[in-house]
Design a protein around this motif. Structure first.
Motif, mmCIF file in Angstrom:
data_model
loop_
_atom_site.group_PDB
_atom_site.id
_atom_site.type_symbol
_atom_site.label_atom_id
_atom_site.label_comp_id
_atom_site.label_asym_id
_atom_site.label_seq_id
_atom_site.Cartn_x
_atom_site.Cartn_y
_atom_site.Cartn_z
ATOM 1 N N GLU A 93 41.192 43.867 41.110
ATOM 2 C CA GLU A 93 41.163 42.749 40.159
ATOM 3 C C GLU A 93 40.006 42.929 39.198
ATOM 4 O OE1 GLU A 93 39.888 38.870 41.276
ATOM 5 O OE2 GLU A 93 38.869 39.572 43.088
ATOM 6 N N LEU A 144 44.374 39.362 47.540
ATOM 7 C CA LEU A 144 45.052 38.586 46.516
ATOM 8 C C LEU A 144 46.552 38.668 46.714
ATOM 9 C CD1 LEU A 144 43.032 39.475 43.281
ATOM 10 C CD2 LEU A 144 42.653 37.618 44.892
ATOM 11 N N ILE A 192 45.190 42.092 37.083
ATOM 12 C CA ILE A 192 45.511 42.850 38.294
ATOM 13 C C ILE A 192 45.877 44.287 37.916
ATOM 14 C CG2 ILE A 192 46.923 42.959 40.364
ATOM 15 C CD1 ILE A 192 45.112 40.506 40.190
ATOM 16 N N GLY A 219 51.491 37.853 40.298
ATOM 17 C CA GLY A 219 50.639 38.731 39.499
ATOM 18 C C GLY A 219 50.462 40.090 40.145
ATOM 19 N N VAL A 220 50.278 40.096 41.458
ATOM 20 C CA VAL A 220 50.129 41.356 42.185
ATOM 21 C C VAL A 220 51.449 42.122 42.188
ATOM 22 C CG1 VAL A 220 49.537 42.398 44.404
ATOM 23 C CG2 VAL A 220 48.314 40.361 43.622
ATOM 24 N N GLU A 240 43.858 33.797 46.422
ATOM 25 C CA GLU A 240 42.901 34.606 47.169
ATOM 26 C C GLU A 240 42.826 34.102 48.606
ATOM 27 O OE1 GLU A 240 38.313 36.281 46.949
ATOM 28 O OE2 GLU A 240 39.033 34.819 45.479
ATOM 29 N N VAL A 283 46.970 34.172 40.775
ATOM 30 C CA VAL A 283 47.044 34.742 42.115
ATOM 31 C C VAL A 283 46.336 33.825 43.103
ATOM 32 C CG1 VAL A 283 47.226 37.142 41.357
ATOM 33 C CG2 VAL A 283 44.969 36.122 41.669
ATOM 34 N N ARG A 334 43.239 29.452 44.052
ATOM 35 C CA ARG A 334 43.978 30.102 42.977
ATOM 36 C C ARG A 334 43.033 30.486 41.853
ATOM 37 N NH1 ARG A 334 49.301 30.337 42.756
ATOM 38 N NH2 ARG A 334 50.530 29.219 44.308
ATOM 39 N N GLY A 361 50.583 36.957 45.338
ATOM 40 C CA GLY A 361 51.287 36.232 44.298
ATOM 41 C C GLY A 361 52.042 37.151 43.355
#
Length: 547
Positions: free
Chosen positions: A60, A109, A8, A113-114, A104, A102, A3, A111
C-alpha cells in the motif's frame, strides 16, 4: 478493523511456475535477490508491504504518484538485471495499481481495492505496469510518462468492468515512448459492399447487441507495442578470457543503511599489500564465491585481476593481453553488478595476478565468539528497539530485514553504523559478512545485535544508548579500578549487567541479573556504598545516558 483509502500495488513474476520447474534452486535464489530490489524501492517511496505469497507482493502507498514512480523504478532496475540472462531465464514482474477503499485487519488489507490491483497486474504485459482510471487521473499530469487507454476490461470476480491504462516504459535512450494499443478490425468489414451494411446491421441486432458488444470488448487486443530494445555488450579482444559469473544468488545481497559516509581510499595499486592471494582472506564475499575463487581464479593463468565491493559483489577475469586490461575489465564487471543492484558503493581492485593489492587490509573484527546466546537477555526483534538508528534506518529494517528469510543478522557499530542481510546459507556466513562490512564502515569492530527474529544482546529501554562500553577505556571510572571492572564484566557471561559511577569515579556493579531493572538497581546500590550522586553509565555492552 478500520477502513481507509489507499493506493494498492500488486506484483508477481510472469511464468514463475515454468521457471521453478526448469531450475527450482536457481529461481528461488534469484527471486530473493529481485525481492530485495522491489522491497527497497517500496520502502524508498513510502510504501508498506502488507502481504506476500510465493512470487507475489502486495503493498500500500499513501500516494498514487509514489506508487507509480516505485513501479517504474522497479521495472527499469529489473530490466537491467535481466540483460545478464537468456530470454528463457529472465525473471520479469507484472505490476497492477489501483486506488480503493480497503479494510485493514491485523496489518493485512482486504477488499475490492486489493482484488482489482491483482486483476490489473494480470492485464499488464511482462515487465509492464497497468493502472486503473482512478490512478491515471491522479498521476497523468504529475509524472512525465505516457499512458495507453485500453478501455473497460472484464476481470474475474469483479462485478463491473475496470477501465485500465498501460504505462509507457522507458526506451534504451532514456526517453518514454507513447504506447500504441492495437485495435482489432471488425471481421468482414474490410471488403464488404455498401448494400450489405443494412443486412449486417439487422443480423447484429437480431443476434443481440449485448452479446456482440461483450465479445468485441473482451477480445479487444490490449498489448502495447514496445520500442525495440537492443543490448550492446562491448568486449575486449583477448585470448580465451575467463570471466567471473555473477555473485552467487543464493542469498539476498548485503544491505546497508548507515549515517557514516562511504570510505574513499587511495587507489589500491598505489599501496600494494604484496600478500600472496588466498581466497579465505577476501572480505565481504559469499562462501560460495570464496570456493569459486579458490579454484578458478587462483588456478587461472595471467594476466588476471579481481575486484570486490563492500556489498559482496565481485568481478574477475583471466587470460587477458596484459594486466592493465585485466584490471579494467575486472573493475567494470564488478561495478556493473553493483550498479544493477542499486548500491552506490564503488568496486576496488583486490588482486592483480596472485598478488593482493587491496589498500585497506582486513576490516576490524571483534573477538570470537561473534554470537553469544543467552535466554535471559533475548527478546523478539523490533526495528524501533535497535539502538542509535535514525528513522530512515529503522524503516529499512522494518521493510527489508524483518520480513527477510533466515539466516539473517544485523551488525551494529558504535556510531550507529549498521549492516544487515537475509537469506544467507548459514548463520556463520551472515555474521562474518555483516561484521566485515560494518567494521569497514565504522573503522572499529561492530557487534551482532540480532539473529533472525531475536535480539541476542541486552537492549536497554530505561536509558538511551549512546555507544559501546569498554570499562578499560572509560574516562569517568577512576583509572585504578578500570581493569578490575573490565575483568568482572568479562566473567559475567549471562544475564543483565549494569555499571554506575559517582562524582569520585568509584564504580558500582549489578551483575548477572534476570532483567534490566534489577541490574540497574543493583549497580546504583553498590555505587552509593562507595560514592555519591551515582548514575548509571552502562547497561550490557552499551554506554547509556538520559532518555
Amino acid at each position: 478493523m478500520k477502513r481507509k483509502i489507499a493506493a494498492i500495488f500488486a506484483a508477481d513474476i510472469a511464468g514463475y511456475s515454468r521457471l521453478v520447474a526448469e531450475d527450482e534452486e536457481e529461481t528461488l535464489r534469484r527471486l530473493a535477490s529481485y525481492r530485495q530490489v522491489t522491497d527497497d524501492f517500496i520502502a524508498k517511496y513510502g510504501g508498506r508491504i502488507f502481504n506476500t505469497a510465493g512470487d507475489a507482493v502486495l503493498a500500500e502507498f499513501p500516494s498514487a504518484v509514489e506508487a507509480v514512480r516505485c513501479a517504474i523504478d522497479i521495472q527499469e532496475s529489473l530490466r537491467t538485471r535481466n540483460l545478464a540472462y537468456p530470454s528463457s531465464r529472465q525473471m520479469s514482474f507484472r505490476i497492477g495499481i489501483t486506488i480503493g477503499d480497503v479494510v485493514e485487519r491485523d496489518g493485512d488489507l482486504l477488499g475490492d481495492g486489493v482484488n482489482i490491483a491483482a486483476r490489473l497486474e494480470g492485464l499488464a504485459e511482462v515487465g509492464g505496469i497497468c493502472v486503473s482510471r482512478a490512478v491515471h487521473e491522479q498521476v497523468a499530469n504529475k509524472l512525465s510518462v505516457q499512458f495507453a487507454d485500453i478501455g473497460a476490461q472484464e476481470v474475474k470476480n469483479i462485478p463491473t468492468p475496470v477501465h485500465a491504462y498501460m504505462v509507457a516504459m522507458r526506451r534504451e535512450d532514456g526517453t518514454y515512448g507513447t504506447p500504441q494499443v492495437k485495435k482489432p478490425i471488425k471481421p468482414g468489414t474490410a471488403n464488404t459492399p455498401a448494400w450489405m451494411w443494412p443486412v449486417a446491421a439487422t443480423l447484429v441486432l437480431l443476434a443481440g447487441i449485448g452479446v456482440g458488444g461483450f465479445l468485441y470488448y473482451t477480445k479487444l487486443e490490449t498489448s502495447v507495442t514496445k520500442p525495440s530494445m537492443v543490448a550492446s555488450n562491448a568486449t575486449t579482444s583477448a585470448p580465451t578470457p575467463s570471466a567471473a559469473p555473477a555473485p552467487t544468488p543464493s542469498s539476498t545481497p548485503l544491505v546497508t543503511s548507515s549515517p557514516a559516509p562511504t570510505p574513499t581510499p587511495a587507489p589500491p595499486t598505489s599501496i600494494p599489500s604484496g600478500e600472496h592471494f588466498t581466497a579465505d582472506n577476501i572480505p565481504f564475499i559469499s562462501d560460495r564465491n570464496r570456493v569459486l575463487l579458490a579454484t578458478e581464479y587462483a588456478g587461472a593463468g595471467d594476466a588476471k585481476a579481481l575486484a570486490i565491493n563492500l556489498n559482496g559483489f565481485i568481478g574477475w577475469i583471466a587470460g587477458q593481453v596484459n594486466e592493465d586490461t585485466a584490471k579494467t575489465t575486472a573493475l567494470e564487471q564488478c561495478q556493473k553488478r553493483a550498479d544493477n543492484a542499486g548500491t552506490t558503493r564503488k568496486c576496488e581492485l583486490y588482486a592483480v595476478g596472485n598478488t593482493v593489492v587491496y589498500a585497506h587490509g582486513g576490516p576490524p573484527l571483534p573477538p570470537l565468539p561473534w554470537v553469544k546466546r543467552d535466554s535471559l537477555v533475548e527478546k523478539p526483534f523490533a526495528s524501533k528497539d535497535v539502538p542509535m538508528l535514525r528513522e530512515p534506518g529503522r524503516n529499512r529494517l522494518e521493510s527489508l530485514f524483518a520480513p527477510g528469510r533466515k539466516s539473517r543478522t544485523i551488525a551494529l557499530g558504535p556510531g550507529g553504523q549498521f549492516f544487515f542481510n537475509s537469506g544467507m546459507d548459514t548463520l556463520e556466513e551472515s555474521t562474518r559478512r555483516n561484521l566485515q562490512a560494518c567494521g569497514a564502515l565504522a573503522g572499529v569492530p561492530c557487534m551482532i545485535v540480532t539473529v533472525d527474529d531475536v535480539f541476542v544482546v541486552p537492549i536497554p529501554t530505561t536509558l538511551r544508548v549512546t555507544g559501546f562500553f569498554k570499562a578499560e577505556d572509560s574516562s569517568v571510572i577512576t583509572p585504578r579500578e578500570r581493569g578490575d571492572i573490565a575483568h568482572k564484566l568479562a566473567e559475567a557471561t549471562s544475564g543483565w549487567n549494569a555499571v554506575a559511577v559517582g562524582t569520585q569515579g568509584r564504580p558500582g556493579l549489578g551483575l548477572k541479573a534476570a532483567d534490566e531493572t534489577t541490574a540497574v538497581n543493583a549497580a546504583l546500590g553498590d555505587c552509593v556504598k562507595r560514592d555519591s550522586d551515582c548514575h548509571v553509565i552502562a547497561i550490557g555492552p552499551f554506554t547509556v545516558g538520559p532518555n
